[in-house]
Design an enzyme around this catalytic site. Structure first.
Site, PDB file in Angstrom:
ATOM      1  N   TYR A  30      17.019  29.978   8.807  1.00 12.25           N
ATOM      2  CA  TYR A  30      15.811  30.707   9.214  1.00 12.25           C
ATOM      3  C   TYR A  30      15.694  30.765  10.740  1.00 12.25           C
ATOM      4  O   TYR A  30      15.928  29.763  11.422  1.00 12.25           O
ATOM      5  CB  TYR A  30      14.567  29.982   8.708  1.00 12.25           C
ATOM      6  CG  TYR A  30      14.214  30.223   7.265  1.00 12.25           C
ATOM      7  CD1 TYR A  30      14.053  31.505   6.749  1.00 12.25           C
ATOM      8  CD2 TYR A  30      13.978  29.136   6.419  1.00 12.25           C
ATOM      9  CE1 TYR A  30      13.692  31.700   5.420  1.00 12.25           C
ATOM     10  CE2 TYR A  30      13.608  29.318   5.097  1.00 12.25           C
ATOM     11  CZ  TYR A  30      13.468  30.600   4.601  1.00 12.25           C
ATOM     12  OH  TYR A  30      13.102  30.787   3.302  1.00 12.25           O
ATOM     13  N   LYS A  70       0.840  -1.210   0.000  1.00 12.81           N
ATOM     14  CA  LYS A  70       0.000   0.000   0.000  1.00 12.81           C
ATOM     15  C   LYS A  70       0.872   1.255   0.000  1.00 12.81           C
ATOM     16  O   LYS A  70       2.077   1.170   0.272  1.00 12.81           O
ATOM     17  CB  LYS A  70      -0.909  -0.028   1.223  1.00 12.81           C
ATOM     18  CG  LYS A  70      -0.133  -0.084   2.523  1.00 12.81           C
ATOM     19  CD  LYS A  70      -1.008  -0.530   3.687  1.00 12.81           C
ATOM     20  CE  LYS A  70      -0.201  -0.486   4.974  1.00 12.81           C
ATOM     21  NZ  LYS A  70      -0.955  -0.964   6.116  1.00 12.81           N
TER      22      LYS A  70
HETATM   23  C1  LIG Z   1      -0.161  -1.803   6.776  1.00 15.15           C
HETATM   24  C2  LIG Z   1      -0.782  -3.060   7.214  1.00 15.15           C
HETATM   25  C3  LIG Z   1      -0.005  -4.224   7.288  1.00 15.15           C
HETATM   26  C4  LIG Z   1       1.504  -4.206   7.147  1.00 15.15           C
HETATM   27  O1  LIG Z   1       2.013  -3.665   8.347  1.00 15.15           O
HETATM   28  P1  LIG Z   1       3.578  -3.526   8.645  1.00 15.15           P
HETATM   29  O2  LIG Z   1       3.647  -3.088  10.051  1.00 15.15           O
HETATM   30  O3  LIG Z   1       4.076  -2.476   7.706  1.00 15.15           O
HETATM   31  O4  LIG Z   1       4.202  -4.831   8.403  1.00 15.15           O
HETATM   32  C5  LIG Z   1      -0.662  -5.411   7.576  1.00 15.15           C
HETATM   33  N1  LIG Z   1      -1.999  -5.440   7.810  1.00 15.15           N
HETATM   34  C6  LIG Z   1      -2.759  -4.328   7.769  1.00 15.15           C
HETATM   35  C7  LIG Z   1      -4.201  -4.415   8.048  1.00 15.15           C
HETATM   36  C8  LIG Z   1      -2.178  -3.106   7.482  1.00 15.15           C
HETATM   37  O5  LIG Z   1      -2.929  -2.002   7.471  1.00 15.15           O
END
Ligand SMILES: *Cc1c(COP(=O)(O)O)cnc(C)c1O
Length: 370
Positions: free
Chosen positions: A257, A39
């Site tokens: 800054y 994702k």
């Molecule tokens: C993002 C996500 C994962 C992967 O999680 P990591 O901590 O990056 O391994 C797995 N299951 C769900 C439901 C997620 O949202």
């Protein structure tokens, strides 16, 4: 995206390390198979490059958040199983079917919409066992139990998500594990349907947490997911920033800054061509480090949009010349360390690394053009 030779900052993504991390996790995982979370464009690293490397390493199930991410990934991976975690809240059932995407159902309403539109194509089911985020809470699980839906909906997998997988001692872990078993029993989920509890962090918990299917993301990309344990993952990301200018500064002059850094001795400041618009958070101002010539050098002054400044007074001239690169993420200061300096996690820093870098992909296979 800038070309590598003109770039003021270069992000290197090691696809061989991603593939190796997949193999390391698979060895540790006591269940049957690992899906992979890609994702958010594979946590910012580029799903179009990362997902095929994971496919070549043996991954067959890919998790994305939204329908649009699923459609994009389908054009990259024709044959993968692609599960969409936010399910039908991100688009209509017929578009899922058209692109052969598996929605993960988070409510009875979504199951009904899916059954009405598809008359029984497979989907995932997400049960909330205590994170209170996505998935069906216990009351809805009870409402679903024993209804005809459970007979007509072919389940590809059933999953839940740990709130505290990064902390082996947290009592919520075993509670969620028990509630997951209970919910599967209440719903009479057949033993043939793969059960999925753990993401990256959970793979480092006791094997009794593993169930059939794992869903790692972060660890594939080199992030340490168990606080306080040595990181077993291979680093995936390197970031180098070019020295645009060097400036000799007097004692008592200020840098950047807001004049938040004051030199306490005459010194030399190098200006690097990357800033918060590239994901190098402002919280790194006066707190972060870069690595030049194998040595940690501090970020001095505020990080600005396109620039940051480091104090290179103690480095030999040969190591700091305009046009040379310093490491912003790399050996000596890996992603998780820089994230800690910024007051955040490797997850957040990784997904923030911007689109402006020149990207250099190291191939996962000899002779493979990444
Ligand atoms: C993002 C996500 C994962 C992967 O999680 P990591 O901590 O990056 O391994 C797995 N299951 C769900 C439901 C997620 O949202």
């Amino acid at each position: 995206m800038a070309t590598t030779d003109r770039a003021t900052a270069v992000l290197t993504i090691d696809l061989a390390a991603v593939a190796e991390n997949f193999r390391i996790l698979r060895q540790r995982f006591a269940g049957n198979s690992l899906g992979v979370a890609v994702k958010a464009d594979a946590y910012g690293l580029g799903a179009a490059q990362v997902a095929p490397a994971l496919w070549r390493a043996g991954a067959r199930l890919f998790f994305v958040a939204s329908l649009d991410e699923g459609i994009a990934l389908r054009s990259t991976l024709a044959d993968a199983r692609i599960a969409v975690l936010h399910g039908l809240t991100t688009g209509p059932a017929d578009v899922f079917v058209e692109h052969r995407l598996l929605p993960v159902h988070n409510s009875i309403a979504e199951i009904d919409a899916w059954l009405a539109a598809t008359s029984g194509l497979p989907a995932g089911l997400h049960i909330d066992t205590g994170i209170a985020r996505l998935g069906m809470p216990p009351r809805e699980v009870e409402m679903l139990a024993g209804t005809s839906r459970m007979a007509t909906l072919p389940l590809d997998f059933v999953m839940t998500h740990l709130a505290c997988g990064d902390d082996p001692a947290h009592t919520l872990n075993t509670k969620q594990c028990d509630r997951f078993r209970d919910a599967c029993a209440v719903l009479a989920i057949p033993a043939s349907v793969p059960r999925s509890l753990v993401a990256s962090a959970g793979i480092f918990l006791d094997p009794s947490f593993h169930f059939d299917l794992g869903r790692p993301g972060a660890a594939l990309y080199g992030i340490a997911t168990q606080t306080g344990l040595p990181n077993l993952m291979r680093p995936v990301v390197g970031l180098r920033g070019k020295i645009l200018q060097l400036r000799d500064v007097d004692s008592d002059s200020t840098v950047g800054y807001g004049a938040t850094h004051r030199m306490t001795r005459p010194g030399r400041v190098a200006t690097i061509g990357a800033g918060y618009a590239d994901g190098l958070l402002r919280t790194l101002g006066n707190r972060g480090y870069a690595v030049a010539g194998g040595r940690l050098v501090p970020v001095v002054g505020r990080v600005s949009m396109d620039l940051l400044t480091i104090d290179v007074t103690d480095l030999p001239d040969a190591l700091v010349r305009p046009g040379q690169f310093v490491d912003l993420i790399g050996p000596g200061n890996e992603l998780d360390s820089l994230a800690a300096q910024a007051g955040t996690t490797g997850y957040e820093l990784l997904t923030l690394l911007g689109s402006r870098y020149a990207r250099h992909y190291l191939p996962d296979m000899p002779g493979q053009a990444a």
